[in-house]
Design a protein around this motif. Structure first.
Motif, PDB file in Angstrom:
ATOM      1  N   GLN A   1       3.535 -32.281 -34.662  1.00  0.00           N
ATOM      2  CA  GLN A   1       3.604 -31.559 -33.401  1.00  0.00           C
ATOM      3  C   GLN A   1       2.257 -31.655 -32.682  1.00  0.00           C
ATOM      4  O   GLN A   1       1.194 -31.488 -33.299  1.00  0.00           O
ATOM      5  CB  GLN A   1       3.918 -30.083 -33.647  1.00  0.00           C
TER       6      GLN A   1
ATOM      7  N   THR B   1       4.104 -19.803 -35.592  1.00  0.00           N
ATOM      8  CA  THR B   1       5.531 -20.072 -35.413  1.00  0.00           C
ATOM      9  C   THR B   1       5.897 -21.442 -35.965  1.00  0.00           C
ATOM     10  O   THR B   1       6.909 -21.601 -36.670  1.00  0.00           O
ATOM     11  CB  THR B   1       5.907 -19.998 -33.920  1.00  0.00           C
ATOM     12  N   LEU B   2       5.074 -22.444 -35.678  1.00  0.00           N
ATOM     13  CA  LEU B   2       5.355 -23.799 -36.155  1.00  0.00           C
ATOM     14  C   LEU B   2       5.267 -23.881 -37.674  1.00  0.00           C
ATOM     15  O   LEU B   2       6.102 -24.509 -38.333  1.00  0.00           O
ATOM     16  CB  LEU B   2       4.391 -24.791 -35.508  1.00  0.00           C
TER      17      LEU B   2
ATOM     18  N   ASN C   1       5.687 -21.431 -39.815  1.00  0.00           N
ATOM     19  CA  ASN C   1       6.790 -20.686 -40.402  1.00  0.00           C
ATOM     20  C   ASN C   1       8.112 -21.438 -40.293  1.00  0.00           C
ATOM     21  O   ASN C   1       9.033 -21.212 -41.079  1.00  0.00           O
ATOM     22  CB  ASN C   1       6.927 -19.314 -39.738  1.00  0.00           C
ATOM     23  N   SER C   2       8.198 -22.335 -39.293  1.00  0.00           N
ATOM     24  CA  SER C   2       9.431 -23.108 -39.125  1.00  0.00           C
ATOM     25  C   SER C   2       9.452 -24.360 -40.002  1.00  0.00           C
ATOM     26  O   SER C   2      10.410 -25.130 -39.964  1.00  0.00           O
ATOM     27  CB  SER C   2       9.617 -23.500 -37.659  1.00  0.00           C
ATOM     28  N   GLY C   3       8.366 -24.579 -40.756  1.00  0.00           N
ATOM     29  CA  GLY C   3       8.336 -25.701 -41.682  1.00  0.00           C
ATOM     30  C   GLY C   3       7.532 -26.900 -41.234  1.00  0.00           C
ATOM     31  O   GLY C   3       7.474 -27.915 -41.947  1.00  0.00           O
ATOM     32  N   GLU C   4       6.900 -26.826 -40.058  1.00  0.00           N
ATOM     33  CA  GLU C   4       6.052 -27.939 -39.614  1.00  0.00           C
ATOM     34  C   GLU C   4       4.835 -28.044 -40.530  1.00  0.00           C
ATOM     35  O   GLU C   4       4.271 -27.030 -40.958  1.00  0.00           O
ATOM     36  CB  GLU C   4       5.601 -27.739 -38.171  1.00  0.00           C
TER      37      GLU C   4
ATOM     38  N   SER D   1       1.159 -22.657 -46.322  1.00  0.00           N
ATOM     39  CA  SER D   1       2.258 -23.538 -45.915  1.00  0.00           C
ATOM     40  C   SER D   1       2.031 -24.996 -46.294  1.00  0.00           C
ATOM     41  O   SER D   1       2.911 -25.827 -46.091  1.00  0.00           O
ATOM     42  CB  SER D   1       2.437 -23.467 -44.400  1.00  0.00           C
TER      43      SER D   1
END
Length: 323
Positions: free
Chosen positions: A144, A209-210, A212-215, A247
């Motif tokens: 990203q 946010t990114l 936590n979304s798996g990025e 993460s």
């Protein structure tokens, strides 16, 4: 002169930036602006004098203008902020006009204040990102882009809603030239707190946010202004270490444009002939990432790879010299 050749018009170029009341920040900005002025001077034709000045701190815009040679017939002013706003380019131009009003010199004045969609600038920004991401094998499917931009204070935002639109236009053009899907990129703003220091609440929210979304791979691209975002990089080292550690994510910081060759060429062309606007569908014959995929080559090796926890300020100071 032989063969009826005409003498070249004597012109001057002033590269201007805001500077800061913070001495360390202003010093870093001054060093960078001086390097950019030198880089542009090397590419300009004979007959140009190149100056640089800051609105706040030295060398001031007034000091720079008073260095104009007596033979100068034209002064071109480029505020180093592609997206015009009253508090950046507008403030710089107000100071230029004030200083010129006190001078006896008479010459033509040209300003380059709207170059957010200039083809040369768009291409330079896209090439810098393409070079960096390709050399590290960072591609849209698993990466990203976060395009970091300077936000307006609330009062100016109410009276100047076109600034963010210009940033959105720049981002769309750069992504198209690059060949990076818009859904894999975000424009995020830094704001200015009550004490004048930068705040990154929007960036922080987007990063979390990114993650936590798996990025797993994020690339931060300093977009505006190019001459003081080192402070943003410094602060990032202490903002997100826990989130990234939890993460297994990685943050990469793309080099700023600085004295990048294509950017220096773009600024030179802005000085000589003014901006040449492009629109979506006009940014290039083929996306840069597609060209690199075909050739297997990138422009340059990465000039900056910064991982969370590294001393980012130290890297910037090593690159640009002491404050």
């Amino acid at each position: 002169m032989s063969n009826g050749a005409k003498s070249r018009r004597q012109s001057a170029l002033l590269l201007a930036s805001l500077g800061s009341n913070d001495t360390a920040v202003s010093s870093a900005m001054g060093h960078r602006l001086e390097a950019q002025a030198y880089g542009v001077a090397c590419s300009l034709p004979e007959g140009w004098q190149v100056l640089h000045g800051l609105l706040h701190n030295t060398p001031t815009i007034e000091q720079a203008i008073r260095k104009l040679e007596s033979a100068v017939e034209e002064l071109v002013v480029i505020p180093m902020y592609p997206q015009f706003s009253e508090t950046t380019s507008g403030a710089i131009l107000s100071e230029v006009y004030r200083v010129l009003g006190d001078l006896d010199n008479q010459f033509d004045l040209a300003t380059r204040t709207l170059w957010h969609n200039d083809g040369g600038y768009v291409n330079a920004q896209a090439r810098q990102i393409a070079s960096f991401t390709s050399s590290l094998e960072l591609y849209p499917p698993d990466t990203q882009l976060l395009l970091l931009a300077q936000g307006l204070d609330p009062a100016e935002k109410r009276s100047n809603d076109s600034y963010e639109q210009r940033l959105d236009d720049t981002a769309a053009l750069v992504l198209e030239r690059l060949g990076w899907p818009a859904e894999r990129a975000s424009v995020v703003y830094r704001s200015v707190g009550e004490n004048g220091r930068p705040e990154y609440s929007e960036l922080s929210h987007r990063v979390r946010t990114l993650l936590n979304s798996g990025e797993k791979k994020l690339v931060l691209v300093p977009m505006t202004p190019p001459s003081d975002s080192w402070e943003a990089l410094d602060q990032l080292a202490s903002v997100y270490p826990e989130e990234f550690a939890d993460s297994a994510g990685r943050l990469f910081v793309c080099p700023e444009l600085d004295t990048y060759g294509p950017f220096m060429t773009a600024v030179k062309n802005l000085a000589v002939r003014g901006p040449r606007s492009v629109a979506l569908g006009m940014t290039g014959t083929a996306p840069l990432l597609a060209q690199r995929s075909a050739s297997g080559e990138a422009d340059t090796a990465p000039g900056s790879l910064v991982m969370i926890g590294a001393s980012i300020a130290g890297k910037i100071r090593t690159k640009h010299g002491p404050d």
